[in-house]
Structure formats: C-alpha cells, structure tokens
Design a protein around this motif. Structure first.
Motif, PDB file in Angstrom:
ATOM      1  N   CYS A 272       3.548  52.240-112.541  1.00 18.11           N
ATOM      2  CA  CYS A 272       3.587  52.514-113.984  1.00 18.11           C
ATOM      3  C   CYS A 272       2.641  51.587-114.740  1.00 18.11           C
ATOM      4  CB  CYS A 272       5.012  52.350-114.512  1.00 18.11           C
ATOM      5  SG  CYS A 272       6.103  53.721-114.077  1.00 18.11           S
ATOM      6  N   ALA A 276      -0.580  52.881-116.747  1.00 21.55           N
ATOM      7  CA  ALA A 276      -0.690  52.515-118.165  1.00 21.55           C
ATOM      8  C   ALA A 276      -2.004  51.804-118.433  1.00 21.55           C
ATOM      9  CB  ALA A 276       0.485  51.627-118.546  1.00 21.55           C
ATOM     10  N   ASP A 286      -1.676  57.305-125.945  1.00 18.66           N
ATOM     11  CA  ASP A 286      -0.361  57.951-125.944  1.00 18.66           C
ATOM     12  C   ASP A 286       0.209  58.016-124.534  1.00 18.66           C
ATOM     13  OD1 ASP A 286      -2.442  59.645-125.248  1.00 18.66           O
ATOM     14  OD2 ASP A 286      -1.409  61.456-125.956  1.00 18.66           O
ATOM     15  N   LYS A 287      -0.655  58.308-123.540  1.00 23.60           N
ATOM     16  CA  LYS A 287      -0.186  58.360-122.151  1.00 23.60           C
ATOM     17  C   LYS A 287       0.038  56.950-121.610  1.00 23.60           C
ATOM     18  CE  LYS A 287      -2.149  62.855-121.055  1.00 23.60           C
ATOM     19  NZ  LYS A 287      -2.997  63.650-120.149  1.00 23.60           N
ATOM     20  N   LYS A 290       3.431  55.634-122.677  1.00 23.52           N
ATOM     21  CA  LYS A 290       4.495  56.315-121.932  1.00 23.52           C
ATOM     22  C   LYS A 290       4.808  55.576-120.634  1.00 23.52           C
ATOM     23  CE  LYS A 290       5.034  60.483-119.098  1.00 23.52           C
ATOM     24  NZ  LYS A 290       4.386  61.739-118.682  1.00 23.52           N
ATOM     25  N   TYR A 291       3.770  55.172-119.922  1.00 28.14           N
ATOM     26  CA  TYR A 291       3.986  54.491-118.645  1.00 28.14           C
ATOM     27  C   TYR A 291       4.415  53.045-118.841  1.00 28.14           C
ATOM     28  CZ  TYR A 291       2.455  58.481-115.934  1.00 28.14           C
ATOM     29  OH  TYR A 291       2.388  59.721-115.359  1.00 28.14           O
ATOM     30  N   LEU A 293       6.333  52.061-121.271  1.00 25.92           N
ATOM     31  CA  LEU A 293       7.754  52.173-121.617  1.00 25.92           C
ATOM     32  C   LEU A 293       8.604  52.388-120.368  1.00 25.92           C
ATOM     33  CD1 LEU A 293       7.494  54.341-124.851  1.00 25.92           C
ATOM     34  CD2 LEU A 293       8.377  51.998-124.712  1.00 25.92           C
ATOM     35  N   LYS A 294       8.065  53.203-119.449  1.00 24.92           N
ATOM     36  CA  LYS A 294       8.786  53.438-118.202  1.00 24.92           C
ATOM     37  C   LYS A 294       8.868  52.151-117.390  1.00 24.92           C
ATOM     38  CE  LYS A 294       9.153  56.901-114.555  1.00 24.92           C
ATOM     39  NZ  LYS A 294       8.609  58.163-114.017  1.00 24.92           N
ATOM     40  N   TYR A 313       0.888  50.868-129.643  1.00 29.62           N
ATOM     41  CA  TYR A 313       1.430  51.518-130.842  1.00 29.62           C
ATOM     42  C   TYR A 313       0.573  51.200-132.066  1.00 29.62           C
ATOM     43  CZ  TYR A 313       5.732  53.503-128.895  1.00 29.62           C
ATOM     44  OH  TYR A 313       6.629  54.287-128.203  1.00 29.62           O
TER      45      TYR A 313
END
Length: 593
Positions: A272, A276, A286-287, A290-291, A293-294, A313
């Motif tokens: 991840c 990221a 944006d992608k 996501k990673y 956060l995972k 962000y």
C-alpha cells in the motif's frame, strides 16, 4: 558308336543350353520390361533387404557388402550400379567400412547417397542410403575435444544436423554457459519456446538475461512466467520493480495491485505504501491517498503515513482533512528528530530519495548545525545528481567541520569541474595540507594556474610535479617556455638534463638543452648535444647547418665539411652551405692528399 560316348552328350547339352539361353535373352528383350526389385546387403554380418525406392539408414562405422541386386534381368546381364559420392560398385565385391568410402573419410556429417540400378543406360530404380553418426557419437567426440571453442563449434554443428536431439541441445547449452556466452545460450532457449513453454526453460532464460543485464528481455520473460503462473509472487514482484525502474509505472502498478490481492496484512502494508508513493510521484493524488489510508488502517502508529495523507489532501484542495491528518502526525512525532533521521535513512535504503530529503529538511529546520543530517543530505543530493544542492551541503558541512578532508576534496573538485577555478583554489590548497604528495591535486593546481595565467605559481607546481612524476614531458615543455621568457637559461640546464636522461629519444628536450647551452655560452656542450640530436633528426637541414657553423667556429673543419655536405644533400641549392662547403674544400679539408 559315336553317340554312346559321354563327351559327345556333354557337347550336345552345352549346344542346346546355349541356344536356350540365347532364345531366353532374345525373348526377354523382346517381351519383358527390365525392373529392379530390391538390394540384399549385409550390415556388420547381418542381412538387410532394401526394397526399390525405399531409404535405409546406416552408420559410418558399419561394414557393408551388397550381396544381391534383385532384378528380372537374367544373370543381371549389363546391370550396373551408379551413385554420386560413394563407390557402390566396390561394395559388390568386398565388405567395406562405409567411413572409408565417405568424402574425405569424414564421419561426422550427414550423407544421403542415391544408389541407382541401371540396365545399359536405363534407370531401373534406386534406393537412398542415409549415412550418419549416432547422437552418442557426437557427444563422445565432444568429450575428447579439450579446447573449449573447438568443442562449441563441433557441438553447434551437431545441433545443426540433429536439431531435435535434446541431449545435444542440452550439452551445447551447458557449454555456452560455462564459456560465459549467455547470449548464445539464451538464443537456444528461445528457439521453439512458443511451442514448448515451461517454467524450467523460462527460469533458465531469466538467469541468462540477468547475466547479460538485458533489461527488456528480463521483463519479457517475467511477463511470460506470470502469464504461465499468476500466483508466482516472486516473479510478479521482480516484474513490478523492473517496470517501475524503466518508467512503466502503469503496468508496474497493475502488478503491485495483483500482488496485493494475494498476500497477508504485513505485506499489504508495504505494498500500500509502495502504490501510494507511485501514485504520488505520477501526480494521481486521489489514488495515492486511497492507498495511504489503507496503509494507516494496517498501521495506525506510523506518523509518516499521516504526514503523507495530510500532504495529499492539501494537494487535492481538502484543507480540513489535511489539517486533521497533520494533527495526528504531530501527536505521534511532534518533535522527534531522531525518528525523522531514521526514516530518512530508511527511505534512502528504499531508493525514495525525495521523501528522505524532505525528512532531513524538517530535521535541519530544527537543528541547522546537526552534522549527521548534513552528511546524509549530501549523500542524497549526490544520488539525485543535484550538483548545486550538493555543493551547498558541502559548504554547510565545512562550516561545522572545517577539517573534513573528504568534503574539502569533493567540494574543490566539483567547483573545479563547474569552471569556478578561483573558488576551488583554497580548497585544493587546504587539501594538500593533508595530502602534500597527491599528484592529481598538484596537476589540477598546475592547470588552474596556467588557465589563470599565473605563470610563477604554475611553474612552482611544475617543479613539484617533476619530483613526483619525472616522466611527464608536458612539464619540461612548460618549464622551458617559462624559463626562456625569464632568460633563466642557467636554471634551465639541470632541468633539461634531467629530462633528457628520462627521455633519451626526445628531440625536443635535446633542443631545449642545446638552446640553454648556447645561451650560457657553453658551445662545447651545445655541440655535443647537437651531435646526438642529428641522430634523432638526420634529415633536419637547419640542425645540420647550425652544427656545421659551430664545428667550423670551434675549428673542427672536417666535421664542419661533413655537416655542410649533409645540408647540401638535404637542401640542394642552399647558398650558404654550398659556399662554405666549397671554401673548406678549397682549403684542402677532406681531400685525400
């Protein structure tokens, strides 16, 4: 009576038989078409029947004899055998080893002979004979060849003749590998791979292409391995990493995503972060978030994940979320300099240099004179090829540790290579305090002073270098020019003598020494050097003329006559030489009387 005698009956029987045979032959010739049916041959004492039109395979070491040529021609009358490349007729009369009949008696080749049966000039039929060694013969012969290159050539020939034999193919492959010829070995493995794909063969190819550093081919093989076995994680990971290094980010990301589906939580965390990072580098924030956060779900104690999420962000324009995640990061690692240094080192090990540099910037904002941070920053900037940044880092290090020998040298070299000669000078001088006999640095200083037209200091460096590397011709040339410009010919003599001793075949150095002697009035030594010099430059008319004048001046008239003669010989029509030569001859110099 006469008919009661046996001799008479025998004669009558022979006459009848002769008439019968003649009638049979005439009948055969008029009514039947001659044809060939088969050969009956013995091969190593065993009989073999070869039907017309068929092929038989023989070994070069076979002992063969043609026992019968089966035709419908009585007594094979006017039947003969014809074959190009082998004497088939001879085999009708005696058993022979085939290798004795082969062209040049070469048994390691594949032959195909067509043995034709002729009646008069008419073809009745044929049989094809293939003569070739067994694969084991090739391998046994290869074992007897000691020279590697000859053995490889021999096996390559065997494979050309026996392309389907796996033993020969494998042996040649082994020889190519042992000889350090991975390209040829890889080419062999690639042959027929589309028809016979196996993990073993692909692994062998991969090993060879790694030895060749053939990146594109490595990637191609890894793709085939993954296609063959989608669950081969090692191959997928290597494929993803190599694609990433080559700039194939999208395909690399796809491979990492496939791996992510097949591993446990610990490995998922690493993947991840990797995904990221790659999305961040490619600007797909944006992608990337996501990673991250995972990853944070898998490890909620890693403050750097929150730093990265906050940063992303912010890039996406979501300030509130950015502030929230930044607060989480600060809660965990609000002012932990040591942790940031450890993270920076880790990122360097992972090759994530930009992240490492950012962590160090944060550290140095808090502790601007922290030497270990600047040293690590210099290492990162060096890896990133950021020369301007690296020079600035070196200057910071020297401000903290002015006696750092390595940094002094590195900074001096970078400034020198950037063309800032004056700025590099004090650093090179400082470095020589540690390494006074460093030839390379003295050579650089010599070049700098010459470029800056500081002749006295350049000459001083030349004097130092001549002690450290006395065989350097360029130094003697420079010192001659410098001392000539100063008229310091007395100082020049010992330097040029030393140069001549080091370079006895250098005409230039001898000329410099001649000039020095002449300028100091030592004509005797000048003439001695000239006499050595003309041996190096026997066709230099001007040199001979100078020698002639000097000899004449010193009263060596016979030598002067010889020298003037050489000038006339080399430069016909030279008035001074011709006149001087004539005057000396008129004085009787050189005459037999």
């Amino acid at each position: 009576s006469l008919l009661s005698r046996p001799v008479v009956w025998i004669i009558l029987l022979l006459v009848v038989a002769s008439f019968a045979a003649g009638w049979y032959v005439r009948h055969f010739r008029n009514t039947l078409s001659p044809h060939f049916e088969y050969f009956l041959i013995s091969v190593n004492q065993e009989q073999r029947k070869i039907v017309a039109g068929k092929t038989t395979r023989l070994h070069p070491a076979d002992r063969v004899r043609i026992q019968q040529v089966a035709t419908n021609v009585p007594l094979n009358f006017r039947i003969r055998l014809v074959s190009e490349g082998i004497d088939a007729e001879a085999l009708q009369f005696e058993e022979m080893r085939l290798s004795d009949l082969l062209p040049h008696k070469e048994m390691f080749d594949h032959y195909r002979f067509r043995v034709r049966v002729k009646y008069r000039n008419k073809d009745l039929g044929y049989s094809d004979w293939e003569v070739r060694p067994y694969p084991a013969d090739w391998l046994d012969e290869a074992d007897r060849i000691l020279e590697t290159e000859r053995r490889i050539v021999f096996l390559a020939r065997a494979r050309e003749l026996l392309p389907e034999d796996d033993r020969i193919r494998q042996r040649l492959l082994t020889e190519y590998k042992a000889a350090g010829r991975p390209a040829q070995a890889a080419a062999m493995l690639e042959e027929g791979l589309s028809k016979n794909v196996s993990r073993e063969r692909l692994s062998g190819l991969l090993e060879l292409y790694r030895a060749m550093s053939a990146e594109d081919r490595i990637i191609s093989v890894l793709r085939r391995i993954v296609s063959l076995d989608p669950d081969d994680l090692d191959a997928r990971i290597e494929l993803a990493e190599r694609l990433e290094k080559q700039g194939g980010e999208d395909e690399s990301i796809k491979q990492y995503q496939e791996i992510l589906k097949r591993v446990g939580p610990a490995e998922q965390l690493i993947l991840c972060k990797q995904l990221a990072y790659m999305y961040t580098e490619s600007g797909r924030f944006d992608k990337a978030v996501k990673y991250y956060l995972k990853a944070a779900e898998l490890d909620d104690g890693d403050a750097n994940l929150y730093y990265n999420i906050s940063y992303l962000y912010e890039k996406l324009g979501e300030r509130e979320k950015a502030d929230n995640y930044l607060a989480k990061a600060l809660d965990l690692k609000s002012d932990d300099t040591e942790s940031r240094l450890k993270l920076a080192r880790k990122r360097v090990e992972e090759g994530r240099l930009k992240d490492a540099r950012q962590y160090l910037r944060e550290v140095l904002e808090r502790e601007p004179r922290l030497l270990s941070a600047w040293v690590m920053m210099a290492d990162i900037l060096d890896k990133m090829k950021d020369k301007q940044g690296l020079m600035a880092a070196y200057e910071q290090i020297l401000a903290i540790d002015p006696e750092n020998e390595t940094v002094i040298y590195n900074l001096a070299v970078m400034q020198y290579e950037a063309g800032d000669l004056k700025k590099s000078l004090p650093h090179f001088k400082k470095y020589l305090e540690f390494r006074p006999e460093d030839v390379s640095v003295h050579s650089i200083l010599f070049h700098i002073y010459k470029t800056l037209k500081n002749a006295p200091l350049a000459f001083k460096q030349a004097q130092i270098l001549i002690e450290l590397k006395p065989n350097e011709l360029e130094l003697y040339h420079y010192m001659f020019q410098y001392l000539s410009s100063k008229g310091a010919y007395g100082q020049m003599i010992p330097l040029m003598k030393r140069g001549v001793e080091r370079h006895p075949l250098s005409a230039d150095l001898k000329e410099y020494l001649v000039v020095a002697y002449l300028k100091t009035g030592d004509e005797s030594r000048a003439m001695a050097q000239m006499e050595k010099l003309v041996k190096l430059k026997p066709r230099d008319a001007d040199l001979w003329l100078h020698l002639a004048r000097l000899r004449e001046k010193r009263g060596r008239l016979k030598g002067a006559l010889e020298a003037y003669g050489r000038v006339v010989e080399l430069s016909p029509g030279h008035e001074e030489a011709e006149e001087a030569y004539l005057q000396l001859r008129l004085k009787g110099i050189g005459s037999d009387g």
